[in-house]
Design a protein around this motif. Structure first.
Motif, PDB file in Angstrom:
ATOM      1  N   PRO A   1      31.574  50.636  22.174  1.00 45.88           N
ATOM      2  CA  PRO A   1      31.103  51.075  23.494  1.00 45.88           C
ATOM      3  C   PRO A   1      31.284  52.572  23.691  1.00 45.88           C
ATOM      4  CG  PRO A   1      32.435  49.085  23.690  1.00 45.88           C
ATOM      5  CD  PRO A   1      32.595  49.571  22.272  1.00 45.88           C
ATOM      6  N   ASN A   2      30.433  53.150  24.509  1.00 50.03           N
ATOM      7  CA  ASN A   2      30.497  54.592  24.760  1.00 50.03           C
ATOM      8  C   ASN A   2      31.610  54.976  25.726  1.00 50.03           C
ATOM      9  OD1 ASN A   2      28.349  55.385  23.075  1.00 50.03           O
ATOM     10  ND2 ASN A   2      26.846  54.819  24.641  1.00 50.03           N
ATOM     11  N   THR A   3      32.069  54.005  26.519  1.00 57.26           N
ATOM     12  CA  THR A   3      33.106  54.292  27.512  1.00 57.26           C
ATOM     13  C   THR A   3      34.282  53.339  27.343  1.00 57.26           C
ATOM     14  OG1 THR A   3      32.031  52.828  29.123  1.00 57.26           O
ATOM     15  CG2 THR A   3      31.425  55.165  29.171  1.00 57.26           C
ATOM     16  N   SER A   4      35.442  53.752  27.826  1.00 55.33           N
ATOM     17  CA  SER A   4      36.632  52.902  27.759  1.00 55.33           C
ATOM     18  C   SER A   4      36.497  51.745  28.746  1.00 55.33           C
ATOM     19  CB  SER A   4      37.885  53.719  28.062  1.00 55.33           C
ATOM     20  OG  SER A   4      37.792  54.305  29.351  1.00 55.33           O
ATOM     21  N   CYS A   5      37.224  50.695  28.489  1.00 56.46           N
ATOM     22  CA  CYS A   5      37.108  49.470  29.287  1.00 56.46           C
ATOM     23  C   CYS A   5      37.743  49.643  30.668  1.00 56.46           C
ATOM     24  CB  CYS A   5      37.753  48.304  28.554  1.00 56.46           C
ATOM     25  SG  CYS A   5      37.620  46.727  29.440  1.00 56.46           S
ATOM     26  N   LYS A   6      36.950  49.326  31.687  1.00 55.36           N
ATOM     27  CA  LYS A   6      37.452  49.301  33.059  1.00 55.36           C
ATOM     28  C   LYS A   6      37.088  47.973  33.725  1.00 55.36           C
ATOM     29  CE  LYS A   6      37.248  54.326  33.812  1.00 55.36           C
ATOM     30  NZ  LYS A   6      36.878  54.688  32.442  1.00 55.36           N
ATOM     31  N   HIS A   7      36.802  46.973  32.893  1.00 58.26           N
ATOM     32  CA  HIS A   7      36.347  45.684  33.408  1.00 58.26           C
ATOM     33  C   HIS A   7      37.513  44.759  33.722  1.00 58.26           C
ATOM     34  CE1 HIS A   7      33.053  47.012  30.510  1.00 58.26           C
ATOM     35  NE2 HIS A   7      32.517  47.108  31.702  1.00 58.26           N
ATOM     36  N   LYS A   8      37.278  43.854  34.650  1.00 55.47           N
ATOM     37  CA  LYS A   8      38.212  42.760  34.884  1.00 55.47           C
ATOM     38  C   LYS A   8      37.935  41.706  33.824  1.00 55.47           C
ATOM     39  CE  LYS A   8      39.741  39.418  38.346  1.00 55.47           C
ATOM     40  NZ  LYS A   8      39.540  38.891  39.727  1.00 55.47           N
ATOM     41  N   ARG A   9      38.942  41.337  33.067  1.00 53.92           N
ATOM     42  CA  ARG A   9      38.721  40.421  31.949  1.00 53.92           C
ATOM     43  C   ARG A   9      39.840  39.388  31.873  1.00 53.92           C
ATOM     44  NH1 ARG A   9      40.590  45.302  29.612  1.00 53.92           N
ATOM     45  NH2 ARG A   9      42.405  45.006  28.256  1.00 53.92           N
ATOM     46  N   ASP A  10      39.558  38.299  31.142  1.00 55.58           N
ATOM     47  CA  ASP A  10      40.536  37.215  31.029  1.00 55.58           C
ATOM     48  C   ASP A  10      41.158  37.146  29.632  1.00 55.58           C
ATOM     49  OD1 ASP A  10      38.385  36.347  29.580  1.00 55.58           O
ATOM     50  OD2 ASP A  10      38.050  34.500  30.733  1.00 55.58           O
ATOM     51  N   HIS A  11      40.993  38.202  28.834  1.00 54.57           N
ATOM     52  CA  HIS A  11      41.591  38.258  27.505  1.00 54.57           C
ATOM     53  C   HIS A  11      42.235  39.618  27.325  1.00 54.57           C
ATOM     54  CE1 HIS A  11      41.984  38.243  23.099  1.00 54.57           C
ATOM     55  NE2 HIS A  11      41.801  36.943  23.149  1.00 54.57           N
ATOM     56  N   TRP A  12      43.417  39.637  26.740  1.00 61.82           N
ATOM     57  CA  TRP A  12      44.171  40.888  26.648  1.00 61.82           C
ATOM     58  C   TRP A  12      43.543  41.895  25.700  1.00 61.82           C
ATOM     59  CZ3 TRP A  12      46.835  42.976  22.384  1.00 61.82           C
ATOM     60  CH2 TRP A  12      46.805  42.195  21.227  1.00 61.82           C
ATOM     61  N   ARG A  13      42.713  41.428  24.727  1.00 59.24           N
ATOM     62  CA  ARG A  13      42.195  42.341  23.705  1.00 59.24           C
ATOM     63  C   ARG A  13      40.673  42.335  23.573  1.00 59.24           C
ATOM     64  NH1 ARG A  13      41.489  42.252  17.957  1.00 59.24           N
ATOM     65  NH2 ARG A  13      41.825  40.002  17.960  1.00 59.24           N
ATOM     66  N   LEU A  14      40.012  41.282  24.016  1.00 59.29           N
ATOM     67  CA  LEU A  14      38.566  41.160  23.884  1.00 59.29           C
ATOM     68  C   LEU A  14      37.900  41.264  25.247  1.00 59.29           C
ATOM     69  CD1 LEU A  14      38.407  38.135  21.395  1.00 59.29           C
ATOM     70  CD2 LEU A  14      38.343  40.577  20.838  1.00 59.29           C
ATOM     71  N   CYS A  15      36.719  41.838  25.283  1.00 60.78           N
ATOM     72  CA  CYS A  15      35.999  42.000  26.545  1.00 60.78           C
ATOM     73  C   CYS A  15      34.504  41.783  26.309  1.00 60.78           C
ATOM     74  CB  CYS A  15      36.243  43.390  27.129  1.00 60.78           C
ATOM     75  SG  CYS A  15      35.366  43.678  28.685  1.00 60.78           S
ATOM     76  N   GLU A  16      33.964  40.734  26.919  1.00 57.38           N
ATOM     77  CA  GLU A  16      32.538  40.433  26.775  1.00 57.38           C
ATOM     78  C   GLU A  16      31.671  41.542  27.357  1.00 57.38           C
ATOM     79  OE1 GLU A  16      31.817  35.814  27.225  1.00 57.38           O
ATOM     80  OE2 GLU A  16      33.386  36.468  28.619  1.00 57.38           O
ATOM     81  N   LYS A  17      32.130  42.142  28.458  1.00 56.85           N
ATOM     82  CA  LYS A  17      31.329  43.184  29.107  1.00 56.85           C
ATOM     83  C   LYS A  17      31.282  44.452  28.261  1.00 56.85           C
ATOM     84  CE  LYS A  17      32.016  41.482  33.806  1.00 56.85           C
ATOM     85  NZ  LYS A  17      32.562  41.782  35.161  1.00 56.85           N
ATOM     86  N   CYS A  18      32.375  44.712  27.515  1.00 62.14           N
ATOM     87  CA  CYS A  18      32.388  45.905  26.658  1.00 62.14           C
ATOM     88  C   CYS A  18      31.373  45.781  25.522  1.00 62.14           C
ATOM     89  CB  CYS A  18      33.785  46.127  26.088  1.00 62.14           C
ATOM     90  SG  CYS A  18      34.907  47.007  27.201  1.00 62.14           S
ATOM     91  N   ILE A  19      31.371  44.638  24.852  1.00 59.42           N
ATOM     92  CA  ILE A  19      30.429  44.493  23.751  1.00 59.42           C
ATOM     93  C   ILE A  19      29.002  44.393  24.280  1.00 59.42           C
ATOM     94  CG2 ILE A  19      30.544  41.962  23.535  1.00 59.42           C
ATOM     95  CD1 ILE A  19      30.551  42.426  20.452  1.00 59.42           C
ATOM     96  N   SER A  20      28.845  43.852  25.485  1.00 58.55           N
ATOM     97  CA  SER A  20      27.512  43.772  26.080  1.00 58.55           C
ATOM     98  C   SER A  20      26.978  45.144  26.468  1.00 58.55           C
ATOM     99  CB  SER A  20      27.539  42.866  27.320  1.00 58.55           C
ATOM    100  OG  SER A  20      27.835  41.534  26.966  1.00 58.55           O
TER     101      SER A  20
END
Length: 363
Positions: free
Chosen positions: A322-341
């Motif tokens: 991803p071009n930006t760091s993760c700022k999403h609310k997520r339910d996994h400590w290391r994986l983020c569906e919104k980041c890969i999307s």
């Protein structure tokens, strides 16, 4: 210490459990003979790597270094059942044994844990000289203790130093391959000498799209895979690997009357077919490691997870993040569906074209 390997909650709880059970195992260690490497002729080595198929590829350099250092020893590799045929075909160990351990699927059945304890104890009749685990997982360490080898080598990220003859601190910031090598280097192993592997580049082969992954949080959306495949197919041949996770993608492409080649087969057949292809596009999963091991160019799509720890090791590898760091609310400590999307089709297609250009320049 920067931890991106273990869930912090799991790490904390494991260390607490390690302290609680320490007196029990320290007591029984009093009745075990203590050996040092200097007084043991290493004739048999057992390595455990039974969590995921891709993990096996990341320890292959360490397995080669072990065989180079102890050429007369028998190297036994424990892997998960789904990996056995492929790992056997790769000929990276003298013997491959498939095992099921319940904690790899977060199963807590006491009966299954007792069975795996019995499995570990069944190896005692082999009189193993050296056992090694690279994970630093307290449960793996417990398993090796029950094998009862003369020398036990492993990391203590989650505690359990009493399970090992030679416990080592866990290097959290090292790539998984280097982490395995660092462990065996600590007992005097040397890097295996080898000829430069001939890189595979088959201009007449296909661009292989492997959209599946064991965890859905590692996957890219069907819509983006469809758009990518349609775009690249204007100038390259495309093949899609059929897995349970890609059936909907394949069906959607067929419904749109889009002509694609579909590969379907077991892992050994997949390996042999993949050797004749041009490039693989995938997510953070086993196929990228397999392709890289074979010398195939690889474009790997990562989400939030740090690629410096698990990316495919190879000369021809492009990592898309991803071009930006993760700022999403997520339910996994290391994986983020919104980041890969958030990764665009253009980013991945550009990585494919850039990598193909690099390869052609070196041919």
């Amino acid at each position: 210490m920067t931890n991106q390997v273990y869930n912090p909650k799991f790490l904390f709880l494991s260390r607490i459990i390690s302290v609680i059970i320490a007196p029990f195992y320290l007591f029984f260690n009093l009745f075990r003979k203590t050996y040092s490497l200097d007084e043991v002729e290493i004739k048999s080595i057992l390595v455990s790597e039974y969590h995921r198929i891709g993990d096996v590829f990341l320890i292959i350099p360490a397995l080669k270094a072990l065989k180079s250092t102890f050429p007369d020893s028998k190297l036994v590799l424990l892997c998960c059942k789904s990996a056995k045929d492929l790992v056997t075909d790769l000929n990276i160990a003298d013997e491959v044994v498939s095992v099921f351990v319940p904690w790899t699927n977060w199963e807590w059945s006491p009966v299954k844990w007792l069975r795996v304890r019995s499995l570990a104890r069944s190896f005692r009749k082999r009189n193993i000289d050296l056992t090694i685990d690279f994970k630093g997982d307290l449960r793996n360490s417990w398993f090796l203790w029950h094998v009862g080898s003369k020398i036990r080598l492993g990391y203590t990220a989650t505690g359990g130093s009493y399970f090992f003859t030679y416990p080592k601190s866990f290097p959290f910031e090292e790539h998984q391959t280097q982490r395995a090598l660092s462990l065996i280097y600590s007992i005097g192993c040397k890097k295996a000498g080898s000829k430069e592997k001939k890189r595979i580049y088959n201009d007449s082969g296909s661009i292989v799209c492997h959209a599946g992954a064991a965890d859905p949080k590692r996957t890219w959306s069907i819509e983006k895979w469809t758009e990518l495949i349609k775009s690249i197919s204007r100038y390259e041949n495309i093949s899609v690997v059929k897995t349970p996770e890609t059936e909907d993608l394949i069906q959607q492409l067929k419904e749109q009357e889009f002509s694609i080649d579909v590969f379907e087969g077991n892992l050994v057949t997949f390996k042999n077919w993949l050797k004749n292809q041009k490039l693989l596009i995938g997510t953070d999963s086993m196929p990228g490691h397999l392709a890289s091991y074979l010398g195939l160019p690889v474009v790997s799509v990562f989400g939030l997870q740090n690629p410096k720890l698990t990316k495919p090791i190879g000369k021809w590898t492009e990592i898309v993040t991803p071009n930006t760091s993760c700022k999403h609310k997520r339910d996994h400590w290391r994986l983020c569906e919104k980041c890969i999307s958030s990764i665009s089709v253009h980013q991945v297609e550009s990585a494919v074209n850039n990598l193909l250009l690099q390869v052609k320049r070196q041919e």
